[in-house]
Write a protein that holds these residues in place. Structure first.
Motif, PDB file in Angstrom:
ATOM      1  N   ILE A   1      -2.293  -4.960   6.379  1.00 50.75           N
ATOM      2  CA  ILE A   1      -1.903  -3.671   5.792  1.00 50.75           C
ATOM      3  C   ILE A   1      -0.446  -3.749   5.340  1.00 50.75           C
ATOM      4  O   ILE A   1      -0.087  -3.239   4.280  1.00 50.75           O
ATOM      5  N   ALA A   2       0.399  -4.441   6.117  1.00 51.10           N
ATOM      6  CA  ALA A   2       1.808  -4.595   5.734  1.00 51.10           C
ATOM      7  C   ALA A   2       1.948  -5.374   4.427  1.00 51.10           C
ATOM      8  O   ALA A   2       2.865  -5.118   3.645  1.00 51.10           O
ATOM      9  N   SER A   3       1.031  -6.302   4.189  1.00 52.12           N
ATOM     10  CA  SER A   3       1.118  -7.105   2.961  1.00 52.12           C
ATOM     11  C   SER A   3       0.768  -6.301   1.714  1.00 52.12           C
ATOM     12  O   SER A   3       1.075  -6.717   0.606  1.00 52.12           O
ATOM     13  N   HIS A   4       0.156  -5.133   1.900  1.00 54.00           N
ATOM     14  CA  HIS A   4      -0.263  -4.312   0.759  1.00 54.00           C
ATOM     15  C   HIS A   4       0.583  -3.057   0.564  1.00 54.00           C
ATOM     16  O   HIS A   4       0.261  -2.234  -0.295  1.00 54.00           O
ATOM     17  N   THR A   5       1.642  -2.873   1.368  1.00 55.09           N
ATOM     18  CA  THR A   5       2.428  -1.649   1.245  1.00 55.09           C
ATOM     19  C   THR A   5       3.881  -1.907   1.644  1.00 55.09           C
ATOM     20  O   THR A   5       4.183  -2.890   2.321  1.00 55.09           O
ATOM     21  N   THR A   6       4.767  -1.010   1.228  1.00 57.65           N
ATOM     22  CA  THR A   6       6.164  -1.069   1.644  1.00 57.65           C
ATOM     23  C   THR A   6       6.425  -0.133   2.826  1.00 57.65           C
ATOM     24  O   THR A   6       7.543  -0.068   3.330  1.00 57.65           O
ATOM     25  N   ILE A   7       5.423   0.584   3.266  1.00 61.13           N
ATOM     26  CA  ILE A   7       5.549   1.488   4.412  1.00 61.13           C
ATOM     27  C   ILE A   7       5.723   0.646   5.677  1.00 61.13           C
ATOM     28  O   ILE A   7       4.995  -0.331   5.872  1.00 61.13           O
TER      29      ILE A   7
END
Length: 190
Positions: free
Chosen positions: A79-85
């Motif tokens: 999930i971290a690889s798909h967002t800057t959150i």
């Protein structure tokens, strides 16, 4: 305050059995009145849903995602690889063997597999990691992050720490009065 009106935090987990641990993150956020959205998103069984969720989280304006997973624990990193959150990973030791869904089992490595999987992300794709099954800490860390944006949360955190402080002093006084053996017997009676 917008954290009281709309979810600013997403709590995701790879399987419904992870809710046994992850509910503690929700409880911590609820204590501070922080709205959150909770979903099951499996990195392995629903990879396209994972990408859709990352887009959804950004569109909704989430400030933090708390992601719990056991075993290979790819969910937080993916999930971290798909967002800057910012993503806080919760390594989960307990998992449910789908072949015998009424009994919970423990991972072969006591959660160390999940801890290492989440904490050893490659440079450039970081995930903050809490201890094994420490979803409550993920919730509290999220409150600390949001307190940078919402000053009233800082006051709530200070009060929370004061309550913890007083609780320890109260237990210490009780232990001093009763003695260690009686105190432990009373506290841990079955």
């Amino acid at each position: 305050m917008s954290y009281l009106k709309k979810p600013l935090v997403g709590i995701i987990m790879g399987s419904s059995s992870d809710s046994k641990v992850m509910h503690s993150a929700a409880t911590a956020l609820d204590e501070f009145g922080i709205k959150h959205e909770d979903q099951i998103v499996s990195a392995h069984r629903t990879p396209t849903r994972l990408l859709e969720y990352a887009k959804h989280a950004e569109k909704q304006g989430f400030r933090v995602i708390i992601a719990g997973a056991g075993g290979s624990a790819h969910l937080p990193g993916m999930i971290a690889s798909h967002t800057t959150i910012p993503v806080i990973g919760v390594p989960i030791m307990v998992y449910n063997d789908k072949a015998n869904s009424d009994k919970f089992k423990f991972s072969a490595f006591g959660g160390l597999d999940a801890l290492l999987s989440i904490s050893e992300m490659p440079t450039g794709s970081p995930v903050v990691t809490v201890g094994v099954n420490k979803a409550a800490n993920a919730g509290l860390y999220t409150v600390k992050i949001l307190a940078n944006e919402f000053p009233e949360l800082k006051n709530k955190l200070k009060n929370h720490k004061e309550v913890q402080h007083k609780s320890v002093l109260k237990e210490s006084d009780e232990m001093k009065k009763l003695g260690l053996a009686k105190f432990a017997s009373k506290k841990f009676k079955k």
